[in-house]
Design a protein around this motif. Structure first.
Motif, PDB file in Angstrom:
ATOM      1  N   THR A   1      -7.980  -2.146  -8.847  1.00 28.43           N
ATOM      2  CA  THR A   1      -8.730  -1.223  -8.071  1.00 28.43           C
ATOM      3  C   THR A   1      -8.350  -0.987  -6.634  1.00 28.43           C
ATOM      4  N   ALA A   2      -8.336  -2.403  -6.110  1.00 29.81           N
ATOM      5  CA  ALA A   2      -7.823  -2.366  -4.725  1.00 29.81           C
ATOM      6  C   ALA A   2      -6.344  -1.817  -4.524  1.00 29.81           C
ATOM      7  N   LEU A   3      -5.590  -1.963  -5.314  1.00 30.86           N
ATOM      8  CA  LEU A   3      -4.246  -1.615  -5.094  1.00 30.86           C
ATOM      9  C   LEU A   3      -3.918  -0.176  -5.390  1.00 30.86           C
ATOM     10  N   ASP A   4      -4.903   0.337  -6.489  1.00 28.67           N
ATOM     11  CA  ASP A   4      -5.007   1.707  -6.734  1.00 28.67           C
ATOM     12  C   ASP A   4      -5.674   2.446  -5.384  1.00 28.67           C
ATOM     13  N   LEU A   5      -6.511   2.015  -4.611  1.00 29.35           N
ATOM     14  CA  LEU A   5      -7.242   2.539  -3.427  1.00 29.35           C
ATOM     15  C   LEU A   5      -6.154   2.640  -2.504  1.00 29.35           C
ATOM     16  N   LEU A   6      -5.325   1.575  -2.208  1.00 26.97           N
ATOM     17  CA  LEU A   6      -4.345   1.656  -1.245  1.00 26.97           C
ATOM     18  C   LEU A   6      -3.075   2.469  -1.646  1.00 26.97           C
ATOM     19  N   ALA A   7      -2.781   3.000  -2.858  1.00 30.59           N
ATOM     20  CA  ALA A   7      -1.550   3.628  -3.312  1.00 30.59           C
ATOM     21  C   ALA A   7      -2.204   5.039  -3.221  1.00 30.59           C
ATOM     22  N   ASP A   8      -3.730   5.374  -3.317  1.00 36.28           N
ATOM     23  CA  ASP A   8      -4.113   6.865  -2.931  1.00 36.28           C
ATOM     24  C   ASP A   8      -3.943   7.129  -1.558  1.00 36.28           C
ATOM     25  N   HIS A   9      -3.770   6.145  -0.745  1.00 36.16           N
ATOM     26  CA  HIS A   9      -3.470   6.248   0.629  1.00 36.16           C
ATOM     27  C   HIS A   9      -2.230   6.131   1.155  1.00 36.16           C
ATOM     28  N   GLY A  10      -1.170   6.320   0.190  1.00 35.39           N
ATOM     29  CA  GLY A  10       0.255   6.180   0.501  1.00 35.39           C
ATOM     30  C   GLY A  10       0.789   4.726   0.611  1.00 35.39           C
ATOM     31  N   LEU A  11      -0.123   3.935   0.450  1.00 28.02           N
ATOM     32  CA  LEU A  11       0.248   2.387   0.408  1.00 28.02           C
ATOM     33  C   LEU A  11       0.721   1.683  -0.716  1.00 28.02           C
ATOM     34  N   VAL A  12       2.015   2.074  -1.091  1.00 27.67           N
ATOM     35  CA  VAL A  12       2.564   1.687  -2.407  1.00 27.67           C
ATOM     36  C   VAL A  12       3.280   0.489  -2.435  1.00 27.67           C
ATOM     37  N   HIS A  13       3.548  -0.236  -1.330  1.00 25.16           N
ATOM     38  CA  HIS A  13       4.240  -1.436  -1.201  1.00 25.16           C
ATOM     39  C   HIS A  13       3.388  -2.420  -0.550  1.00 25.16           C
ATOM     40  N   VAL A  14       2.689  -3.245  -1.223  1.00 26.43           N
ATOM     41  CA  VAL A  14       1.811  -4.262  -0.886  1.00 26.43           C
ATOM     42  C   VAL A  14       2.489  -5.958  -0.756  1.00 26.43           C
ATOM     43  N   LEU A  15       2.393  -6.578   0.285  1.00 26.33           N
ATOM     44  CA  LEU A  15       2.832  -7.908   0.446  1.00 26.33           C
ATOM     45  C   LEU A  15       1.656  -8.841   0.108  1.00 26.33           C
ATOM     46  N   SER A  16       1.510  -9.715  -0.513  1.00 27.92           N
ATOM     47  CA  SER A  16       0.498 -10.414  -0.624  1.00 27.92           C
ATOM     48  C   SER A  16       0.789 -11.805  -0.198  1.00 27.92           C
ATOM     49  N   GLU A  17       0.268 -12.649   0.663  1.00 29.46           N
ATOM     50  CA  GLU A  17       0.413 -14.066   0.950  1.00 29.46           C
ATOM     51  C   GLU A  17      -0.977 -14.634   0.918  1.00 29.46           C
ATOM     52  N   GLY A  18      -1.650 -14.530  -0.159  1.00 25.61           N
ATOM     53  CA  GLY A  18      -3.086 -15.184  -0.333  1.00 25.61           C
ATOM     54  C   GLY A  18      -3.195 -16.621  -0.992  1.00 25.61           C
ATOM     55  N   GLY A  19      -1.810 -17.137  -1.586  1.00 26.79           N
ATOM     56  CA  GLY A  19      -2.058 -18.442  -2.069  1.00 26.79           C
ATOM     57  C   GLY A  19      -2.077 -18.706  -3.417  1.00 26.79           C
ATOM     58  N   PRO A  20      -2.197 -19.702  -4.099  1.00 29.19           N
ATOM     59  CA  PRO A  20      -1.916 -20.033  -5.378  1.00 29.19           C
ATOM     60  C   PRO A  20      -2.787 -19.338  -6.189  1.00 29.19           C
ATOM     61  N   HIS A  21      -4.168 -19.127  -5.697  1.00 28.52           N
ATOM     62  CA  HIS A  21      -5.391 -18.655  -6.515  1.00 28.52           C
ATOM     63  C   HIS A  21      -5.110 -17.203  -6.671  1.00 28.52           C
ATOM     64  N   LEU A  22      -4.584 -16.685  -5.750  1.00 29.69           N
ATOM     65  CA  LEU A  22      -4.576 -15.161  -5.601  1.00 29.69           C
ATOM     66  C   LEU A  22      -3.470 -14.763  -6.254  1.00 29.69           C
ATOM     67  N   LEU A  23      -2.326 -15.365  -6.157  1.00 27.18           N
ATOM     68  CA  LEU A  23      -1.117 -15.311  -7.071  1.00 27.18           C
ATOM     69  C   LEU A  23      -1.164 -15.591  -8.435  1.00 27.18           C
ATOM     70  N   SER A  24      -2.104 -16.457  -9.012  1.00 29.57           N
ATOM     71  CA  SER A  24      -2.357 -16.570 -10.358  1.00 29.57           C
ATOM     72  C   SER A  24      -3.108 -15.290 -10.766  1.00 29.57           C
ATOM     73  N   ASP A  25      -3.942 -14.692 -10.014  1.00 28.91           N
ATOM     74  CA  ASP A  25      -4.888 -13.744 -10.358  1.00 28.91           C
ATOM     75  C   ASP A  25      -3.959 -12.350 -10.624  1.00 28.91           C
TER      76      ASP A  25
END
Length: 117
Positions: free
Chosen positions: A31-55
């Motif tokens: 949902t978060a990525l869809d909301l960002l894409a709805d606002h034209g943000l289709v390239h997202v860089l994540s640096e959240g750590g091993p748990h976020l990467l796993s999710d």
């Protein structure tokens, strides 16, 4: 492929105080990525750590992975790049996009095959 918007263009699109809500108790990553894409943000860089990467991997929301290797052998109980209780099933296949070497450090950018077409 369209060029990424500038920081000023992003500020114009989102405004200085926009809050996007994606989940009640915890963040729903899709949902978060869809909301960002709805606002034209289709390239997202994540640096959240091993748990976020796993999710992100488990939800099939990751299409690239950047890894850095340094020439140190340290041993010990070092964590993995991802943090899960079980192995990913099915496994994710990766193809190199860029491999750079500088002073013994290897920088890799990998394309990940998606689980869903």
């Amino acid at each position: 492929m369209a060029a990424c918007p500038s920081l000023d263009q992003l500020r114009d699109r989102l405004g200085p105080h926009r809050v996007l809500v994606a989940g009640e108790e915890q963040v729903d990553l899709a949902t978060a990525l869809d909301l960002l894409a709805d606002h034209g943000l289709v390239h997202v860089l994540s640096e959240g750590g091993p748990h976020l990467l796993s999710d992100l991997l488990a939800a099939d929301l990751l299409d690239e992975l950047c890894l850095t290797w340094t020439p140190l052998v340290v041993g010990g109980p070092a964590p993995r790049t991802t943090r899960t209780d079980d192995w990913f099933a099915p496994v994710r296949h990766a193809r190199p996009r860029h491999l750079l070497h500088a002073d013994g450090t290897l920088l890799g950018r990998w394309a990940l095959d998606r689980l869903t077409p």
